[in-house]
Design an enzyme around this catalytic site. Sequence first.
Site, PDB file in Angstrom:
ATOM      1  CG  ASP A  58      -2.044  -1.018   1.075  1.00  0.00           C
ATOM      2  OD1 ASP A  58      -2.389  -1.348  -0.069  1.00  0.00           O
ATOM      3  OD2 ASP A  58      -2.552  -1.489   2.108  1.00  0.00           O
ATOM      4  NE  ARG A  81     -11.777  -1.025   2.039  1.00  0.00           N
ATOM      5  CZ  ARG A  81     -12.957  -1.227   1.445  1.00  0.00           C
ATOM      6  NH1 ARG A  81     -13.018  -1.489   0.151  1.00  0.00           N
ATOM      7  NH2 ARG A  81     -14.074  -1.174   2.125  1.00  0.00           N
ATOM      8  CD  GLU A 112      -9.100  -2.656  -1.860  1.00  0.00           C
ATOM      9  OE1 GLU A 112      -9.823  -3.654  -1.869  1.00  0.00           O
ATOM     10  OE2 GLU A 112      -7.995  -2.622  -1.285  1.00  0.00           O
ATOM     11  CD  GLN A 146      -3.777  -5.344  -6.444  1.00  0.00           C
ATOM     12  OE1 GLN A 146      -3.573  -4.149  -6.580  1.00  0.00           O
ATOM     13  NE2 GLN A 146      -5.000  -5.856  -6.467  1.00  0.00           N
ATOM     14  NE  ARG A 147      -2.305 -10.411  -0.653  1.00  0.00           N
ATOM     15  CZ  ARG A 147      -3.173 -10.477   0.350  1.00  0.00           C
ATOM     16  NH1 ARG A 147      -3.547  -9.346   0.949  1.00  0.00           N
ATOM     17  NH2 ARG A 147      -3.648 -11.605   0.771  1.00  0.00           N
TER      18      ARG A 147
END
Lengths: 417, 417
Positions: B145, B191, B246, B303-304
């Site tokens: 993130d 988020r 998202e 993606q991670r």
Amino acid sequence: MAKLTGNLMFGQSGGPTSVINASAAGVFIEALGQDCIPKVYGAANGIRGILDEKFYDMGQEDMAELELLKTTPSSALGSVRYKLADPDKDPTDYLRLLEVFKKYDIRYFFYNGGNDSMDTCNKISKFMQKSGYECIVMGVPKTIDNDLAATDHCPGFSSAAKYIATSTMEVYLDARVYDTPMVCVLEVMGRNAGWLTAATSLASLKGHGPDLIYLPEKAFDKDDFLASARKAYEKNHGKLIVAVSEGIKDKNGTYISEYGSDLAKEKDSFGHAQLGGTGAVVADMLKKELKCKARAIEFSLLQRCAAHCGSAADVEETFTAGRKAVQFAVEGVTDHMVAYERKMVDGKYVCDYKLVNLSEVANTEKTIPMSWIKEDNTGLTQEFYDYALPLIAGESKPPMVDGLPRFAQLKKVLATK
Amino acid sequence: MAKLTGNLMFGQSGGPTSVINASAAGVFIEALGQDCIPKVYGAANGIRGILDEKFYDMGQEDMAELELLKTTPSSALGSVRYKLADPDKDPTDYLRLLEVFKKYDIRYFFYNGGNDSMDTCNKISKFMQKSGYECIVMGVPKTIDNDLAATDHCPGFSSAAKYIATSTMEVYLDARVYDTPMVCVLEVMGRNAGWLTAATSLASLKGHGPDLIYLPEKAFDKDDFLASARKAYEKNHGKLIVAVSEGIKDKNGTYISEYGSDLAKEKDSFGHAQLGGTGAVVADMLKKELKCKARAIEFSLLQRCAAHCGSAADVEETFTAGRKAVQFAVEGVTDHMVAYERKMVDGKYVCDYKLVNLSEVANTEKTIPMSWIKEDNTGLTQEFYDYALPLIAGESKPPMVDGLPRFAQLKKVLATK
């Protein structure tokens, strides 16, 4: 026999793959070196571009960019989903094609695609013959679905399989990091043939594969599935990975994705509807049965365009098939598709190239042999591993500039008359 | 000053990344070479494993497998989402940790995670100090993130960004092959911070990026969005790619994914419910506004965990940060996290390592500067490109065997007392 002299038209059709442009590179590079082919054209959006007289003069492109096509995913010329009518009922399109072929002296027509496209090739060839217009027609195979008849495998399948197997291994590791239950459903492309979904099983060879795999070839039984799922879930202490083909159906022929319609009324605690495609429907079944969280992951378009994780074997074979198609054509072969033949030389896989009649390939679908699917319908047998492993050998990716892929940049100079 | 002698405990926490094990490799390999650290332990599932006295003796592992951790995605030791209570209210867990630390002579505690984990580190350190138990506590950063304060960027972000940008370029090509309208919405993780979604914009540098990009940092206005979307759709002759985080919210703070609840009643022609997450909701908006097909693609877990498309810079920096943490610790540093500092040397990006106090990082979130988001909220400015491009430089992937990644295989020998 004197070689037929005239120009070449190449078109791309149907869904793209990571190596579809390797076919184009093979055809263009070989054709540009042939004396009997003065001009090489690339149709914009396949047959559509020919009808609209919109195609590019490939001789204007830099050779280095044509080489880069090998590792550039998705149809560089543009693709199309256009089904030609039966020429006996409506010859309009065929007459127009003939007109364009005559105008541009097209004597070699190459079409790149799946079984629909081979049917298109076949119809065009028959029409040209009937019209007395001499034109060599060759099919160049392409499909991630791997469902073309009469070829050992299809250009594009191997790279998609490699990407799917690799991503499955990675997701497997990700999906079991916590000491809490975790259920994951992978949805893979394939309406009628399960080749791509089967590719998830290759991850099992490394110990990182799905617990259960469901293909469209065998009827999906919800009760059997839930029983198998519960068994695996309990054995793995609350971890479960299931791979499903988007096209799985029950014994009545109803797509499992259609089961979603019953579930649409239900919502989660946020009031969200919980469904999408097959993966989401199956995840929902598991959530209810196992009373746990379940996540659906769709490989979606990624599986057919991930040139960054391509199979070196696929790229090389696809490029070679394109070249061979031209070589066969200038020798006078027509109405054929170039196909792959698997040979074992000193116990090692070797790909050979052969010709198959277009009518043999047109509109037929090759699915996974039933004997390669485990009796209890939970996965694949050794036969599939032996088949698929040589295909994903070696790594291909585009040259990287500033950390990102450098894809081909075509000038796309429109042909004029 | 004499070095503190005692054993080291390392744990992994929170969501995995493609390079999380590169941190572990750095800590383990460095610590195993330090005379003042007789035993190096790896906790199974982070703090949970310590509480349960379940951890591995890393000295039993082969060095080659520890090296392979650099390119093995997802937490190799297992991760956990476990928030420790306030020790003043409920010291149970802390007392248990102290007991285990004493029993195994743990004098170095390293925790790998995001801001929650840095808070955990901080609390444990304070408790040990209050209890008079000498223990050095170090935070090792980790999060795709990229939202940790006081560090230029976070281990794991760069690889995720590279994967997202690469896949965006590939999907861009795939999503415009036909001569018919095609609308595609990419849903990216995040988020509250839009760093990963912003990474889709890197694809624009190659001409293959989304037309519109929406981050959680700025309120999402449906009307503005639909107007921008229509403009781009018309300009691009029916092609449109939108990237959304998202976590995008409207000006009232309502998540756009919650808009789905109104739409849940609606079904398509097959009777399927049409919704999932944010991407699906936004695709649905576009479908209605533009009267066209719209597809949502979630990068989801891929993606991670996509170590096959990692950033070489990320892997190297992450590994080095792990080593540095040990080096700082044996010099007596405690209560700090290793952080990245960007330096430009002769106009070239260089990553330097520094220490930041745990309390500076704990529970704070770094979002994208508002000045890096375009005024009209449709994309990113040059500042973001300048920031992100050096981070995705160079390619990292696991060694490949038989066409598939070879990930680390740890013996995981449980420590005993």
